[in-house]
Design an enzyme around this catalytic site. Structure first.
Site, PDB file in Angstrom:
ATOM      1  N   GLN A 122       0.760  -1.037   0.014  1.00 46.71           N
ATOM      2  CA  GLN A 122       0.080  -0.062  -0.063  1.00 46.71           C
ATOM      3  C   GLN A 122       0.792   1.342  -0.041  1.00 46.71           C
ATOM      4  O   GLN A 122       1.649   1.537   1.032  1.00 46.71           O
ATOM      5  CB  GLN A 122      -0.883   0.097   1.328  1.00 46.71           C
ATOM      6  N   GLY A 169     -11.937   2.222   4.103  1.00 48.28           N
ATOM      7  CA  GLY A 169     -10.867   1.444   3.322  1.00 48.28           C
ATOM      8  C   GLY A 169      -9.820   2.261   2.352  1.00 48.28           C
ATOM      9  O   GLY A 169     -10.192   3.642   2.244  1.00 48.28           O
ATOM     10  N   HIS A 170      -8.940   1.531   1.688  1.00 44.91           N
ATOM     11  CA  HIS A 170      -7.883   2.242   0.986  1.00 44.91           C
ATOM     12  C   HIS A 170      -8.591   2.750  -0.277  1.00 44.91           C
ATOM     13  O   HIS A 170      -9.669   2.245  -0.655  1.00 44.91           O
ATOM     14  CB  HIS A 170      -6.724   1.352   0.483  1.00 44.91           C
ATOM     15  N   ASN A 171      -7.854   3.966  -0.671  1.00 45.52           N
ATOM     16  CA  ASN A 171      -8.477   4.623  -1.845  1.00 45.52           C
ATOM     17  C   ASN A 171      -9.596   5.401  -1.867  1.00 45.52           C
ATOM     18  O   ASN A 171     -10.199   5.772  -3.127  1.00 45.52           O
ATOM     19  CB  ASN A 171      -8.417   3.727  -3.182  1.00 45.52           C
ATOM     20  N   SER A 195     -11.887   1.737  -2.379  1.00 46.64           N
ATOM     21  CA  SER A 195     -12.071   2.611  -3.806  1.00 46.64           C
ATOM     22  C   SER A 195     -13.793   3.156  -3.888  1.00 46.64           C
ATOM     23  O   SER A 195     -13.932   3.332  -5.161  1.00 46.64           O
ATOM     24  CB  SER A 195     -11.733   1.540  -4.710  1.00 46.64           C
TER      25      SER A 195
END
Length: 184
Positions: free
Chosen positions: A81, A122-124, A142
Site C-alpha cells: 500500500q 478502506g484504501h483509496n 475505492s
C-alpha cells in the site's frame, strides 16, 4: 503542545497552535495543520496529511495498510500500500476509527467531514465535503462518496461504489451498487 511520551518522526510538520496527545505517534513526513488537536494514543502513520482545525480523538489510526492481498497458489500475497491518507480542514474523527492508506493513490477525506467512533474507511476511498458518518459504519476500498452525505450507524458501502451528492443512508443500510441520484 506535545504530550508525554509522544513521538514525532523525521520531516513531520506540526502547524501553529496544534496539540499532540500523550503516547501519540506522528510518523515520518506527516503534516498536522494549524490548531488541529490530536488526542492521546493516536497513530498518524508515515506521509499522512491532516488539515487545519481538525480533531482526532483517542485511539485513531490514520494511514495503516489497506486490506490488499492477491491469491498466489493457495496463499495470500500482500499487495504493498503505497499511497497516503489526506484529510481536509475542519474534520473530526471519532475514537478508534481507522482510515487506511491508499494502495497507489491517496485515501482522501474532504473538508468538514465528521466521523463518529469505530468507523472503518478502506484504501483509496474519497469522501466529499461536509458529510457525517455514525458509529460502526464502514466504507470499503475505492468507494467515492459525494458531498453532504449522511450515513446512519452500522451502514456500509461495498467496494468500488460511487455515491452521488446529498445521499442519506439510514442505520444498517448497505449497498453494493452505485447511487446516482440524491435522496434517502
Amino acid at each position: 503542545a506535545v504530550g508525554a511520551f509522544a513521538v514525532i518522526e523525521a520531516d513531520a510538520v506540526i502547524g501553529d497552535d496544534a496539540s499532540i496527545g500523550a503516547h501519540t505517534v506522528v510518523g515520518a513526513a506527516c503534516s498536522i495543520g494549524a490548531a488541529t488537536r490530536i488526542g492521546p494514543g493516536v497513530a498518524v502513520l508515515a506521509g499522512t496529511a491532516i488539515g487545519a482545525r481538525g480533531i482526532v480523538h483517542p485511539g485513531v489510526v490514520l494511514g495503516a495498510d489497506g486490506f490488499g492481498f492477491a491469491p498466489d497458489n493457495g496463499r495470500w500475497e500482500k499487495i504493498e500500500q503505497l499511497g497516503r491518507v489526506v484529510i481536509g480542514d475542519d474534520v473530526e474523527i471519532g475514537a478508534n476509527t481507522c482510515i487506511d492508506r491508499g494502495a497507489l493513490g491517496d485515501t482522501m477525506i474532504a473538508n468538514g467531514v465528521k466521523l463518529d467512533n469505530l468507523i472503518q474507511i478502506g484504501h483509496n476511498v474519497r469522501i466529499g465535503e461536509d458529510g457525517v458518518i455514525a458509529g460502526q459504519s464502514s466504507i470499503s476500498g475505492s468507494c467515492v462518496v459525494g458531498n453532504r452525505f449522511v450515513m446512519g450507524g452500522q451502514a456500509a458501502l461495498s467496494d468500488h461504489a460511487n455515491i452521488a451528492d446529498d445521499v442519506t443512508f439510514a442505520a444498517r443500510t448497505a449497498t453494493s451498487q452505485d447511487i446516482t441520484e440524491p435522496g434517502v
